[in-house]
Design an enzyme around this catalytic site. Sequence first.
Site, PDB file in Angstrom:
ATOM      1  N   ALA A   9      37.006  20.104  64.095  1.00 30.57           N
ATOM      2  CA  ALA A   9      35.875  20.490  63.142  1.00 30.57           C
ATOM      3  C   ALA A   9      34.772  21.141  63.985  1.00 30.57           C
ATOM      4  O   ALA A   9      34.430  22.203  62.273  1.00 30.57           O
ATOM      5  CB  ALA A   9      34.674  18.928  62.712  1.00 30.57           C
ATOM      6  N   VAL A  13      38.671  26.533  59.365  1.00 36.83           N
ATOM      7  CA  VAL A  13      38.888  25.741  58.372  1.00 36.83           C
ATOM      8  C   VAL A  13      38.313  23.893  58.576  1.00 36.83           C
ATOM      9  O   VAL A  13      37.066  23.455  57.620  1.00 36.83           O
ATOM     10  CB  VAL A  13      40.954  25.404  57.984  1.00 36.83           C
ATOM     11  CG1 VAL A  13      40.340  24.402  56.885  1.00 36.83           C
ATOM     12  CG2 VAL A  13      41.083  26.829  58.610  1.00 36.83           C
ATOM     13  N   ARG A  91      53.052  32.381  60.557  1.00 38.13           N
ATOM     14  CA  ARG A  91      53.220  30.767  61.354  1.00 38.13           C
ATOM     15  C   ARG A  91      54.149  30.547  62.208  1.00 38.13           C
ATOM     16  O   ARG A  91      53.590  29.094  63.074  1.00 38.13           O
ATOM     17  CB  ARG A  91      53.015  29.743  59.729  1.00 38.13           C
ATOM     18  CG  ARG A  91      51.908  31.163  58.673  1.00 38.13           C
ATOM     19  CD  ARG A  91      52.056  29.446  57.984  1.00 38.13           C
ATOM     20  NE  ARG A  91      51.149  30.773  56.404  1.00 38.13           N
ATOM     21  CZ  ARG A  91      51.071  30.815  55.796  1.00 38.13           C
ATOM     22  NH1 ARG A  91      52.794  30.939  55.668  1.00 38.13           N
ATOM     23  NH2 ARG A  91      50.823  31.106  55.142  1.00 38.13           N
ATOM     24  N   VAL A 121      46.963  20.174  59.103  1.00 37.27           N
ATOM     25  CA  VAL A 121      46.433  20.376  58.520  1.00 37.27           C
ATOM     26  C   VAL A 121      47.155  22.099  58.861  1.00 37.27           C
ATOM     27  O   VAL A 121      47.281  23.435  58.721  1.00 37.27           O
ATOM     28  CB  VAL A 121      45.582  21.706  58.310  1.00 37.27           C
ATOM     29  CG1 VAL A 121      44.436  23.156  57.491  1.00 37.27           C
ATOM     30  CG2 VAL A 121      43.933  20.491  57.271  1.00 37.27           C
ATOM     31  N   HIS A 178      55.494  26.066  53.418  1.00 39.35           N
ATOM     32  CA  HIS A 178      54.381  26.719  53.568  1.00 39.35           C
ATOM     33  C   HIS A 178      54.678  28.125  54.645  1.00 39.35           C
ATOM     34  O   HIS A 178      54.347  28.425  55.253  1.00 39.35           O
ATOM     35  CB  HIS A 178      53.307  25.670  54.114  1.00 39.35           C
ATOM     36  CG  HIS A 178      51.575  26.891  54.000  1.00 39.35           C
ATOM     37  ND1 HIS A 178      51.610  27.449  53.097  1.00 39.35           N
ATOM     38  CD2 HIS A 178      51.133  26.354  55.483  1.00 39.35           C
ATOM     39  CE1 HIS A 178      50.108  27.845  53.633  1.00 39.35           C
ATOM     40  NE2 HIS A 178      50.222  27.777  54.744  1.00 39.35           N
TER      41      HIS A 178
END
Length: 317
Positions: A9, A13, A91, A121, A178
């Site tokens: 957190a 993001v 990535r 994520v 992705h």
Amino acid sequence: MAKVAIIGATGNVGRYTALAVSYIPYVSELLLFGRPGREEVLHGLAYDLQDSFAARGSQTDVKFSSTPKDLEGSDIIIVTSGVPRKEGQDRIDLAHENARMISEFAAMVGWYAPDAILFIVSNPVDVMTAVALKYSGMKPGQVIGLGTHLDSMRLKWNLSRFFDVHVSEVHTRIIGEHGDSMVPLWSATTIGGISIQNLPEFENLPEDRIMDNVMNAGSAIISRIGATVYGPGDAIATIVRTILGNEKRVLTVSTFISSEIHNIGDVCIGTPALLDKNGAKPLAINISEHEVDEFRKSVEKVRGITQEVIERLDEGC
Ligand SMILES: NC(=O)c1ccc[n+]([C@@H]2O[C@H](COP(=O)([O-])OP(=O)(O)OC[C@H]3O[C@@H](n4cnc5c(N)ncnc54)[C@H](O)[C@@H]3O)[C@@H](O)[C@H]2O)c1
Ligand SMILES: O=C(O)C[C@H](O)C(=O)O
């Protein structure tokens, strides 16, 4: 009412995701979770969010913790922890570095919140979703990744601009990795419910330029502001709302497929899935021959990297 936890957190993001998720009416408790040593940052973030809730009259409870037991009772656990790519990196370059922490967090979630939905994520997201599935010991439908949902939204935006229509009139999706091998499904793209191929403007559609924009959106943002934040955060919140609200929408998330698309599978990858309170159920779909070929290549790429990453983890490297 639901409890949503965010592991990671304190990151770019994670922070915005906390805010975006707090707008979902079903969320009564938000747990900001981080590794030991990050408590002060988590505390500061919780304070700031509390002020936001007070300002808009929200009753949502915000808590923070680095104690795994506090994950108990979560309905959804979102994992945004991990190293992000820097300008010039792919990535995939993050795979080995992020796999270790994802495997540890996944095992923690599988132990303390085995009935939750685990939502990954961290990049490379398809590979990390497979790592999370394996190390959490949870069922395939319970473990999802952001997949190509954000890419699909980027394509939707580009098409709405080209056809000069409201973005909600465009339905489209991108499947596969992705990453560079993502596959746009022109066969499943409609404007105002009409197949894109049946519109006169279609012959002038600059498909390559549009897909270039979509594929390079992440790096174009990272090279300018260091991280992608609002796009992923709002895409994550849409998926969370769909699941908590048992909305049964079809969104393109990364999930385990066995053979749903033209008998291609045994991989976690972006694919249209029905989302409800139990998680994701991939749809069996037919796509054009060219799309099948491209999807097969994407699956082979992701499966290969996934196997390599999991072998290294199993060897303890
Ligand atoms: N799937 C997508 O579409 C998408 C979109 C945006 C970002 N991401 C990915 O999400 C991840 C986070 O991105 P960001 O921009 O928020 O990064 P960031 O550097 O701002 O935040 C990283 C977070 O991970 C935590 N973290 C870092 N190393 C850790 C470790 N060893 N153990 C535990 N926690 C650790 C940090 O404390 C922080 O909370 C990256 O992997 C990024 O590529 C994915
Ligand atoms: O591009 C990145 O590295 C971040 C994320 O995957 C994105 O597409 O925004």
